[in-house]
Write a protein that holds these residues in place. Structure first.
Motif, PDB file in Angstrom:
ATOM      1  N   TRP A   1      -4.338   3.522 -11.897  1.00  0.00           N
ATOM      2  CA  TRP A   1      -3.102   4.016 -11.267  1.00  0.00           C
ATOM      3  C   TRP A   1      -2.371   2.942 -10.471  1.00  0.00           C
ATOM      4  N   HIS A   2      -3.002   1.812 -10.218  1.00  0.00           N
ATOM      5  CA  HIS A   2      -2.401   0.695  -9.460  1.00  0.00           C
ATOM      6  C   HIS A   2      -1.995   1.091  -8.039  1.00  0.00           C
ATOM      7  N   ILE A   3      -2.667   2.085  -7.483  1.00  0.00           N
ATOM      8  CA  ILE A   3      -2.310   2.555  -6.142  1.00  0.00           C
ATOM      9  C   ILE A   3      -2.734   1.542  -5.077  1.00  0.00           C
TER      10      ILE A   3
ATOM     11  N   GLU B   1      -2.115  -1.414  -5.007  1.00  0.00           N
ATOM     12  CA  GLU B   1      -0.978  -2.305  -4.741  1.00  0.00           C
ATOM     13  C   GLU B   1      -0.069  -1.754  -3.640  1.00  0.00           C
ATOM     14  N   GLU B   2      -0.008  -0.430  -3.527  1.00  0.00           N
ATOM     15  CA  GLU B   2       0.789   0.181  -2.460  1.00  0.00           C
ATOM     16  C   GLU B   2       0.226  -0.228  -1.091  1.00  0.00           C
TER      17      GLU B   2
ATOM     18  N   LEU C   1       1.455  -9.273  -3.036  1.00  0.00           N
ATOM     19  CA  LEU C   1       0.395  -8.766  -3.920  1.00  0.00           C
ATOM     20  C   LEU C   1      -0.430  -9.900  -4.515  1.00  0.00           C
TER      21      LEU C   1
ATOM     22  N   ILE D   1       4.328   2.657 -12.630  1.00  0.00           N
ATOM     23  CA  ILE D   1       4.498   3.707 -11.617  1.00  0.00           C
ATOM     24  C   ILE D   1       3.168   3.927 -10.914  1.00  0.00           C
ATOM     25  N   ASN D   2       3.106   3.593  -9.627  1.00  0.00           N
ATOM     26  CA  ASN D   2       1.828   3.712  -8.912  1.00  0.00           C
ATOM     27  C   ASN D   2       1.890   4.778  -7.819  1.00  0.00           C
TER      28      ASN D   2
ATOM     29  N   ARG E   1      10.401   5.964  -2.564  1.00  0.00           N
ATOM     30  CA  ARG E   1       9.253   5.564  -1.739  1.00  0.00           C
ATOM     31  C   ARG E   1       9.439   4.136  -1.209  1.00  0.00           C
TER      32      ARG E   1
END
Lengths: 244, 288
Positions: free
Chosen positions: A83-85, A87-88, B50, B83-84, B145
């Motif tokens: 989900w690449h969460i 990175e948030e 990142l 989309i994260n 967001r």
């Protein structure tokens, strides 16, 4: 600490959504072990004046708190690679400490829930342990060790398959050899020495002593605390390195 | 607002960025255009913290991303290519968690969530789980967001990739609205029309190097105004002309199959790099 609550709250919201599934999942293994080992196999056996079921319950508390706190590794792994969460969190102005502490505490809360499940089963099967503060301290330290280790491992592995291998080769053997199901003093000296390096061995011993109303050796708590601090430091270090 | 000097990055033996220099002014909508693997996402990942910087300097609102990461990150919002969003959380929860990550107070978060949901026309669905939203709605929520903490710089990494043309238009309208509200926007794309339609200035990036930076009009004018495409047994060739008359004369002289059209940014890219912006077997035109 900015970000800590956000990381923890996210995990708690997800836990709330999956609550019944999680609870059912946490119940299956202890229930099967209690039925298969506690009743079917160990029915008449006695250890230090206790029934095998009474001996088994503290081991299951140690094992469940380990497996459930370590299970956050899979969730972090999925959130990171699929989900690449992650990175948030990396893009947010928060310290790595906030992320590691939030995820570790989330893992510990899951472990607490699983301990609650084992305790409930122990009441239902008529073998409730003595639930003094030392039992909770040992269980929490155990959860701290494995939740921190879970965060570290989730950052070190490169895929879901690697994550699964870690569970197969580290957590499962530890679950069976860490004093969960049988007293380690029945093993040869060299094996006892080797197994004394496992944090779960100390967690099982401390939780069992506390569950029997005895005072566990302080060395168990010291070793668990040291292992927890080391695992947490490792998690912090690898989260920093995950930026590539 | 964004200043990059001699930025480099290596992954193993691969030189992803080979010395990038860029300056993006306040309130500017800057498009970063190049084929897959050119270094667009690596640049954006470095600028948003990142990925660690290799060497060089990257300043965001005057803050060095390598040395003052927290201050630099506060200036930025990021809508990544993938989309994260948290699928298991609701629309409002996704925004709320983001607000908490940026230390927004409870009152600020509430106000901003209401504003943003109205902004992206999702006011009626704050409690919908994200997994139940369509791809286009998720993309809008992703941008919302990124705007939650009212950043000065918005990074949009391929904001319309994979969306159908009608939804792409809606995202473009949203990006224009954000820009009108004063944000500096750094947009990566491989869709030619996206850059042509949205950008004040465009940078072409190829194999980790900036090959041109200017307004779309200037970049295209350097090639010509009209193009004639011909297809023969060797493939398609394009010729460029300063006006329609000379292009038509060429068509009359050449005979055979041809297409007469206006020059676009892809022609400018081709002229600078000698290659087309081939994207997964398609060219970079996104379609309408």
């Amino acid at each position: 600490m900015p970000g800590f609550i956000a990381v923890l709250l996210r995990e708690m919201l997800i836990l709330r959504r999956r609550f019944l599934r999680q609870l059912a999942g946490m119940s299956v293994s202890p229930l099967l072990y209690i039925i298969a080992f506690g009743y079917a196999m160990g029915g008449e056996a006695r250890f230090d004046g206790h029934s095998y079921l009474e001996f088994l319950i503290p081991g299951l508390i140690a094992m469940s708190s380990m497996t459930q706190s370590f299970a956050i590794a899979t969730d972090i792994n999925v959130a990171r690679f699929y989900w690449h969460i992650f990175e948030e969190f990396q893009a947010a102005p928060i310290r790595d400490l906030a992320y590691v502490a939030g995820e570790t505490l989330a893992g510990m809360i899951r472990a607490l829930l699983s301990i609650g499940v084992v305790l409930l089963l122990s009441f239902l099967f008529g073998a409730p342990p003595h639930c003094g503060p030392l039992l909770w301290l040992a269980a929490l330290l155990n959860a701290f060790v494995f939740a921190s280790l879970a965060v570290a491992m989730a950052m070190l592995v490169k895929s879901h398959a690697d994550q699964s291998l870690l569970t197969t080769f580290i957590i499962t053997p530890m679950a069976f050899l860490g004093g969960t199901f049988f007293p380690l003093d029945r093993l040869p000296e060299w094996a006892q020495r080797a197994l004394s390096f496992l944090p779960l061995t100390h967690a099982s011993a401390a939780i069992r002593a506390a569950a029997f109303g005895e005072t566990p050796a302080a060395s168990h708590f010291i070793i668990l605390a040291l292992a927890g601090v080391l695992a947490f430091a490792l998690a912090l270090s690898v989260v920093k390195k995950a930026r590539d | 607002m964004i200043r990059i000097e001699n930025l480099t990055k290596k992954f193993g033996k691969t030189q992803a960025l080979a010395g990038i220099d860029l300056h993006v002014g306040q309130g500017e909508l800057f498009a970063y255009l190049g084929p897959n693997g050119a270094g667009k996402t690596t640049t954006i990942r470095i600028l948003t913290g990142l990925t660690r910087i290799g060497s060089g300097l990257a300043l965001l609102g005057g803050h060095d991303i390598a040395r003052e990461a927290t201050a630099a990150k506060r200036q930025c919002g990021l809508a990544p290519q993938q989309i994260n969003l948290d699928n298991e959380l609701t629309v409002a929860e996704n925004l709320d968690i983001h607000g908490r990550l940026f230390s927004m107070s409870r009152a600020e978060r509430r106000r901003r969530i209401d504003e943003l949901l109205a902004y992206i026309e999702l006011s009626d669905r704050p409690r919908s789980l994200v997994k139940h939203l369509s791809g286009g709605l998720k993309r809008r929520l992703l941008i919302a967001r990124a705007l939650m903490h009212e950043p000065k710089i918005l990074f949009l990494d391929e904001p319309t990739v994979g969306l159908d043309p009608a939804i792409r238009r809606r995202i473009w309208a949203l990006i224009k609205k954000v820009r009108r509200d004063g944000a500096t926007i750094f947009l990566t794309t491989h869709y030619i029309e996206e850059a042509e339609f949205l950008a004040d200035r465009v940078a072409f990036i190829d194999r980790g190097r900036i090959v041109a930076v200017d307004t779309p009009a200037v970049l295209m004018a350097a090639v010509g105004e009209w193009a004639v495409d011909r297809v023969d047994e060797n493939g398609m060739t394009s010729a460029y002309f300063p006006d329609r008359d000379s292009a038509q004369s060429s068509v009359s002289a050449g005979g055979g199959g041809f297409t007469l059209r206006r020059v676009n940014l892809e022609d400018a890219f081709l002229a600078r790099t000698g290659k087309k912006m081939v994207v997964d077997g398609q060219n970079g035109r996104g379609g309408h």
